[in-house]
Design a protein around this motif. Structure first.
Motif, PDB file in Angstrom:
ATOM      1  N   SER A   7       0.827  -1.217   0.000  1.00 18.16           N
ATOM      2  CA  SER A   7       0.000   0.000   0.000  1.00 18.16           C
ATOM      3  C   SER A   7       0.858   1.263   0.000  1.00 18.16           C
ATOM      4  O   SER A   7       0.369   2.347  -0.307  1.00 18.16           O
ATOM      5  CB  SER A   7      -0.935   0.005   1.205  1.00 18.16           C
ATOM      6  OG  SER A   7      -0.177  -0.039   2.396  1.00 18.16           O
ATOM      7  N   SER A  53       0.081 -10.299  -2.270  1.00 18.35           N
ATOM      8  CA  SER A  53      -0.961 -10.163  -1.262  1.00 18.35           C
ATOM      9  C   SER A  53      -0.766  -8.794  -0.627  1.00 18.35           C
ATOM     10  O   SER A  53       0.066  -8.006  -1.092  1.00 18.35           O
ATOM     11  CB  SER A  53      -0.813 -11.270  -0.211  1.00 18.35           C
ATOM     12  OG  SER A  53       0.332 -11.039   0.602  1.00 18.35           O
ATOM     13  N   SER A  54      -1.463  -8.516   0.445  1.00 18.05           N
ATOM     14  CA  SER A  54      -1.278  -7.221   1.116  1.00 18.05           C
ATOM     15  C   SER A  54       0.000  -7.186   1.941  1.00 18.05           C
ATOM     16  O   SER A  54       0.466  -6.111   2.309  1.00 18.05           O
ATOM     17  CB  SER A  54      -2.477  -6.917   2.011  1.00 18.05           C
ATOM     18  OG  SER A  54      -2.618  -7.932   2.992  1.00 18.05           O
ATOM     19  N   SER A  99      -3.561 -10.752  -9.360  1.00 15.02           N
ATOM     20  CA  SER A  99      -3.725 -11.144  -7.953  1.00 15.02           C
ATOM     21  C   SER A  99      -5.147 -10.939  -7.457  1.00 15.02           C
ATOM     22  O   SER A  99      -5.747  -9.885  -7.681  1.00 15.02           O
ATOM     23  CB  SER A  99      -2.800 -10.304  -7.062  1.00 15.02           C
ATOM     24  OG  SER A  99      -1.457 -10.462  -7.428  1.00 15.02           O
ATOM     25  N   SER A 100      -5.665 -11.952  -6.762  1.00 10.73           N
ATOM     26  CA  SER A 100      -6.863 -11.786  -5.958  1.00 10.73           C
ATOM     27  C   SER A 100      -6.394 -11.482  -4.538  1.00 10.73           C
ATOM     28  O   SER A 100      -5.185 -11.366  -4.292  1.00 10.73           O
ATOM     29  CB  SER A 100      -7.719 -13.064  -5.987  1.00 10.73           C
ATOM     30  OG  SER A 100      -7.167 -14.074  -5.157  1.00 10.73           O
ATOM     31  N   THR A 101      -7.294 -11.393  -3.583  1.00 15.25           N
ATOM     32  CA  THR A 101      -6.872 -11.157  -2.198  1.00 15.25           C
ATOM     33  C   THR A 101      -6.257 -12.402  -1.572  1.00 15.25           C
ATOM     34  O   THR A 101      -5.530 -12.306  -0.597  1.00 15.25           O
ATOM     35  CB  THR A 101      -8.057 -10.695  -1.326  1.00 15.25           C
ATOM     36  OG1 THR A 101      -9.091 -11.681  -1.412  1.00 15.25           O
ATOM     37  CG2 THR A 101      -8.585  -9.340  -1.778  1.00 15.25           C
ATOM     38  N   ASN A 146      -6.261  -6.679 -12.738  1.00 18.28           N
ATOM     39  CA  ASN A 146      -7.273  -7.400 -11.967  1.00 18.28           C
ATOM     40  C   ASN A 146      -8.201  -6.454 -11.224  1.00 18.28           C
ATOM     41  O   ASN A 146      -7.827  -5.349 -10.867  1.00 18.28           O
ATOM     42  CB  ASN A 146      -6.641  -8.394 -10.993  1.00 18.28           C
ATOM     43  CG  ASN A 146      -5.602  -7.813 -10.083  1.00 18.28           C
ATOM     44  OD1 ASN A 146      -4.423  -7.932 -10.384  1.00 18.28           O
ATOM     45  ND2 ASN A 146      -6.003  -7.185  -8.994  1.00 18.28           N
ATOM     46  N   SER A 147      -9.429  -6.931 -11.036  1.00 22.36           N
ATOM     47  CA  SER A 147     -10.393  -6.304 -10.136  1.00 22.36           C
ATOM     48  C   SER A 147     -10.380  -7.133  -8.856  1.00 22.36           C
ATOM     49  O   SER A 147      -9.549  -8.029  -8.711  1.00 22.36           O
ATOM     50  CB  SER A 147     -11.791  -6.304 -10.766  1.00 22.36           C
ATOM     51  OG  SER A 147     -12.308  -7.630 -10.819  1.00 22.36           O
ATOM     52  N   SER A 148     -11.315  -6.896  -7.960  1.00 17.09           N
ATOM     53  CA  SER A 148     -11.373  -7.708  -6.745  1.00 17.09           C
ATOM     54  C   SER A 148     -11.941  -9.097  -7.020  1.00 17.09           C
ATOM     55  O   SER A 148     -11.767 -10.008  -6.210  1.00 17.09           O
ATOM     56  CB  SER A 148     -12.216  -7.005  -5.680  1.00 17.09           C
ATOM     57  OG  SER A 148     -13.529  -6.804  -6.172  1.00 17.09           O
ATOM     58  N   THR A 149     -12.584  -9.292  -8.174  1.00 16.79           N
ATOM     59  CA  THR A 149     -13.230 -10.574  -8.465  1.00 16.79           C
ATOM     60  C   THR A 149     -12.618 -11.349  -9.634  1.00 16.79           C
ATOM     61  O   THR A 149     -12.835 -12.556  -9.736  1.00 16.79           O
ATOM     62  CB  THR A 149     -14.725 -10.372  -8.768  1.00 16.79           C
ATOM     63  OG1 THR A 149     -14.854  -9.505  -9.900  1.00 16.79           O
ATOM     64  CG2 THR A 149     -15.443  -9.770  -7.569  1.00 16.79           C
TER      65      THR A 149
END
Length: 189
Positions: A7, A53-54, A99-101, A146-149
């Motif tokens: 972030s 990832s985060s 990447s997804s979450t 990518n989006s969140s989905t």
């Protein structure tokens, strides 16, 4: 050269100078200052692709003189290297990551021939995943967003410049060839 981001910071890894390198460089967003942490890729290589990832960024595949399946990680808050035991299902370069979450996916690339492979890494366990989904056409030098989905793999080289866009739905790990295409077929995205 592969990239991942937290972030607050962007990380670049590997590359060709023309010697293959393992360096990881950092840019802090708020100050736009560049630094060079002690962490490096376990294997010097170029044309790696990043997912994140985060809390951890991962650099997968690449070319070290041979095609690589290695996955290296960088823990964002300590800037320390981590080397999960997982590897790509297919050693390659000229691929791209989305990447997804929960999972990072690498798609396409060059294995000695063009690849339609989609494989991944589950972030919480750092284990490899190899969904049955593939790209609609084998290609290299494509781009990923990518989006969140969903993750989207666009363009690339199928033997000629491609305008294809493939969608990977994260929840089901299924892929679809979209009706939408890039306005101009192109590679090296």
């Amino acid at each position: 050269l592969g990239g991942v981001s937290s972030s607050t910071t962007w990380y670049f890894a590997g590359g060709d100078t023309p010697t293959t390198i393992s360096d990881i460089d950092v840019i802090t967003f708020s100050t736009e200052a560049a630094t060079n942490p002690a962490a490096v890729l376990a294997v010097a290589r170029y044309d790696v692709a990043g997912v994140n990832s985060s809390i951890v960024g991962y650099f997968g595949g690449g070319n070290s003189g041979t095609y690589c399946s290695d996955i290296d990680g960088l823990i964002f808050n300590t800037e320390a290297a981590t080397n999960p035991g997982a590897t790509l299902a297919v050693a390659r370069y000229y691929h791209v990551g989305v990447s997804s979450t929960t999972t990072g996916y690498w798609g396409g690339g060059h294995t000695g021939s063009l690849s339609s492979e989609i494989d991944g890494l589950t972030f919480s366990t750092e284990t490899a995943t190899n969904p049955s989904a593939t790209l609609s056409a084998a290609r290299q030098q494509l781009g990923g967003v990518n989006s969140s989905t969903s993750g989207y793999f666009g363009g690339g080289n199928t033997g000629s410049d491609s305008n294809l866009i493939d969608k990977l739905l994260f929840a089901t790990e299924t892929s679809t060839d979209l009706n939408a295409t890039l306005a101009v077929g192109r590679q090296s995205l």
